[in-house]
Scaffold this active site. Structure first.
Site, PDB file in Angstrom:
ATOM      1  N   ASP A 129       0.817  -1.219   0.000  1.00 21.38           N
ATOM      2  CA  ASP A 129       0.000   0.000   0.000  1.00 21.38           C
ATOM      3  C   ASP A 129       0.851   1.270   0.000  1.00 21.38           C
ATOM      4  O   ASP A 129       0.337   2.364  -0.234  1.00 21.38           O
ATOM      5  CB  ASP A 129      -0.924   0.012   1.223  1.00 21.38           C
TER       6      ASP A 129
ATOM      7  N   LYS B 117      -5.762  -2.668  -7.161  1.00 21.24           N
ATOM      8  CA  LYS B 117      -6.106  -1.931  -5.932  1.00 21.24           C
ATOM      9  C   LYS B 117      -7.288  -0.992  -6.226  1.00 21.24           C
ATOM     10  O   LYS B 117      -7.976  -1.162  -7.223  1.00 21.24           O
ATOM     11  CB  LYS B 117      -4.885  -1.163  -5.432  1.00 21.24           C
TER      12      LYS B 117
ATOM     13  N   ARG C  62      -5.118   6.728  -1.422  1.00 12.14           N
ATOM     14  CA  ARG C  62      -3.646   6.797  -1.342  1.00 12.14           C
ATOM     15  C   ARG C  62      -3.061   7.633  -2.480  1.00 12.14           C
ATOM     16  O   ARG C  62      -1.985   8.212  -2.337  1.00 12.14           O
ATOM     17  CB  ARG C  62      -3.049   5.390  -1.306  1.00 12.14           C
TER      18      ARG C  62
HETATM   19  C1  S3P Z   1      -5.371  -5.694   3.364  1.00 13.48           C
HETATM   20  C2  S3P Z   1      -4.600  -6.419   2.494  1.00 13.48           C
HETATM   21  C3  S3P Z   1      -3.956  -5.848   1.308  1.00 13.48           C
HETATM   22  C4  S3P Z   1      -3.927  -4.325   1.359  1.00 13.48           C
HETATM   23  C5  S3P Z   1      -5.244  -3.749   1.790  1.00 13.48           C
HETATM   24  C6  S3P Z   1      -5.604  -4.256   3.174  1.00 13.48           C
HETATM   25  C7  S3P Z   1      -5.975  -6.380   4.518  1.00 13.48           C
HETATM   26  O1  S3P Z   1      -4.677  -6.229   0.165  1.00 13.48           O
HETATM   27  O2  S3P Z   1      -3.559  -3.808   0.087  1.00 13.48           O
HETATM   28  O3  S3P Z   1      -5.175  -2.335   1.816  1.00 13.48           O
HETATM   29  O4  S3P Z   1      -6.431  -5.692   5.453  1.00 13.48           O
HETATM   30  O5  S3P Z   1      -5.980  -7.610   4.531  1.00 13.48           O
HETATM   31  P1  S3P Z   1      -4.402  -7.638  -0.596  1.00 13.48           P
HETATM   32  O6  S3P Z   1      -4.802  -8.731   0.290  1.00 13.48           O
HETATM   33  O7  S3P Z   1      -5.254  -7.568  -1.826  1.00 13.48           O
HETATM   34  O8  S3P Z   1      -2.933  -7.638  -0.896  1.00 13.48           O
END
Ligand code: S3P
Length: 420
Positions: A308, A335, A381
Site C-alpha cells: 500500500d 487496488k 492513497r
Molecule cells: C489488506 C490487504 C492488502 C492491502 C489492503 C488491506 C488487509 O490487500 O492492500 O489495503 O487488510 O488484509 P491484498 O490482500 O489484496 O494484498
C-alpha cells in the site's frame, strides 16, 4: 482543490488507527462471545462500512470515533440481513465477508461502489468454492448461498492477506482442518487476533493451519496507528529540507514495515523508538528528519510488506538521486484503481521521469518537477501521495477530489497542514 504548500514539516503527530486491524477487530468481535472494546479504531469510511454490514446482521456495535464497543453474537449468531450488504470502497470488507458469509445458514448479497465492482473477487470465490461455498459471480454484486464447508489445503497463487483471511475465516466454520500456504508472507493481523481469541490456529513459516471454532472469546483490542498513513509523513519528512517529524504510536508489525526498510536503504534518517507489544502487535514512535535520498530497486518478498506504500515510495523516488526500479508489484493493478497506471500518468504531468512496466515502474529521480492538475481516480492513497509530491514541485498543484482521503485517513489534510 488547490493543494496548499507548507513551508516546513516539523512537529509531533499521531495518525489514525490501523485500517486492517480495525476491520478485523469489528469482524472477529462480532463473531466472539462477549464484549470487545476497541480503542484507537480508525473511523475511516472503509471501517465504517464493516460496522454497517455487521449491524445489518444483528450485531450491536456502538461507535464513538476511535472507541468502538462490539457486543459479539458468537460464531453462529449472525442473522440474515434485510437488504444487500454495501461495502463501499472497501476490498477488505468485501473479501473477508465472503469467507464468513459462505458458511452462514442464510443467503446474502454484497455490493460496493464503482471501484469495488471492478475489483477481482474470483481470487476469494474460487478457493472458497473448493471448500464447498456457493458464490455467484466473480465481480460484485456477489450472491452468496450459505453452505456447509469442509477444510482444504490451499496453495495461494498471489500474496494477499485478504484472500488468506477469507479462507481462514471460512475455515473456522469448515469440517476438518484448513491449511493455507502463502507464496510470500502477507500481513498477519488475522492470525494474531484469532490466536488471542482462543482459536486453534498455528503458523509454520508460510503455512497457516486453522481448525473449526465453536467459540471465540472476546478480547479488548488496542489498535496502533496505521503505518500506511504514517508513510506519507515519513516520505514528506525525508524529502523536505529542515524537517523533523515524530509520529507517535505507529504499528510496527514486521509484516508491514517494508516502508521503513526501503527508506533506510534510500538513505533516510529514520529512528524507531519506544517499541512495545500488545496482543502480538508491536507499536513504536517513529522520527524522520530530512536527508538526501538515493535510488533503490524494490522487488521480491518485500512487496507484500509495503504494497500500500508503493505510491508514496514512488514520490520518494522522484526526489532520490538515480534510477529506482519497482518490480514484482503487479498486484498494484487491482487496488482501488490501477496504481501503476495512475502513479505513472499523474507523476508525468509534473515532469517526473517515470515509465510504466508490466509489474511496476522505473523512476529516474532528482529532476525538477512543477505543479500540475492531478487526478486521484477516487483513490485515497493517490490523493495523499500527490499532496506530498506537490510540496516540492515548483508552482501550483490541484487535486480533482480530495474527499477520498477519508477512506483511510479522515483528518489527513488537518494533520498535514499542522506541520507547516
Ligand atoms: C489488506 C490487504 C492488502 C492491502 C489492503 C488491506 C488487509 O490487500 O492492500 O489495503 O487488510 O488484509 P491484498 O490482500 O489484496 O494484498
Amino acid at each position: 482543490m488547490e493543494i496548499k504548500k507548507i513551508k516546513r514539516a516539523r512537529g509531533v503527530l499521531t495518525v489514525p488507527g490501523d485500517k486492517s486491524i480495525s476491520h478485523r477487530a469489528v469482524m472477529l468481535g462480532s463473531l466472539a462471545d462477549g464484549v470487545t472494546e476497541i480503542t484507537g479504531f480508525l473511523p475511516g469510511a472503509d471501517c465504517l462500512s464493516t460496522i454497517d454490514c455487521f449491524r445489518s446482521m444483528g450485531v450491536e456495535i456502538d461507535e464513538r470515533g476511535d472507541r468502538v464497543t462490539v457486543r459479539g453474537n458468537g460464531t453462529r449468531g449472525l442473522s440474515k440481513p434485510e437488504k444487500t450488504l454495501y461495502t463501499g470502497n472497501s476490498g477488505t470488507t468485501t473479501r473477508l465477508l465472503c469467507g464468513i458469509l459462505s458458511a452462514q445458514p442464510f443467503d446474502t448479497e454484497i455490493t460496493g461502489d464503482a471501484s469495488i465492482c471492478k475489483r477481482p473477487m474470483g481470487r476469494v470465490t474460487k478457493p472458497l468454492a473448493l471448500m464447498g461455498a456457493n458464490i455467484e459471480n466473480e465481480y460484485c454484486p456477489l450472491y452468496i448461498h450459505g453452505s456447509r464447508l469442509h477444510g482444504i489445503d490451499y496453495k495461494m497463487p498471489v500474496a494477499s492477506a485478504q484472500v488468506k483471511t477469507a479462507i481462514i475465516l471460512a475455515g473456522l466454520y469448515a469440517e476438518g482442518e484448513t491449511i493455507v500456504r502463502e507464496i510470500e508472507k502477507s500481513r498477519n493481523h488475522t492470525e494474531l487476533m484469532l490466536g488471542a481469541m482462543g482459536a486453534d490456529i498455528s503458523v509454520d513459516g508460510l503455512d497457516i493451519t486453522v481448525k473449526p471454532a465453536d467459540k471465540l472469546s472476546a478480547v479488548n483490542v488496542v489498535v496502533p496507528g496505521d503505518i500506511s498513513s504514517a508513510a506519507f509523513f515519513m516520505v514528506l519528512g525525508s524529502i523536505m529540507p529542515n524537517s523533523e517529524i515524530t509520529i507517535k504510536n505507529v504499528g510496527t508489525n514486521p509484516t508491514r514495515t517494508g516502508i521503513i526498510d526501503v527508506l533506510k536503504d534510500m538513505g533516510a534518517d529514520i529512528t524507531v523508538e519506544n517499541e512495545r507489544v500488545s496482543a502480538g502487535e508491536s507499536a513504536a514512535d517513529i522520527t524522520v528528519r530530512s536527508s538526501s535520498l538515493r535510488a533503490v530497486t524494490i522487488g521480491g518478498d518485500i512487496i507484500p510488506r509495503l504494497i500500500d506504500e508503493l505510491p508514496i515510495i514512488a514520490v520518494a523516488a522522484v526526489f532520490a538521486e538515480g534510477k529506482t526500479v519497482i518490480k514484482d508489484a503487479q498486484e498494484l493493478k487491482v487496488k482501488e484503481t490501477n496504481r501503476i497506471r495512475a502513479v505513472v500518468d499523474e507523476f508525468k504531468k509534473c515532469g517526473a521521469d517515470i515509465t510504466e512496466t508490466d509489474d511496476g515502474m522505473i523512476i529516474n529521480g532528482d529532476k525538477p518537477v512543477h505543479g500540475a492538475d492531478f487526478k486521484t481516480y477516487g483513490d485515497h492513497r493517490m490523493a495523499m501521495s500527490l499532496t506530498v509530491l506537490s510540496q516540492l514541485a515548483d508552482g501550483v498543484s490541484t487535486l480533482d477530489d480530495e474527499t477520498c482521503a477519508r477512506v483511510s485517513y479522515p483528518s489527513f489534510f488537518d494533520d498535514f497542514y499542522s506541520l507547516g
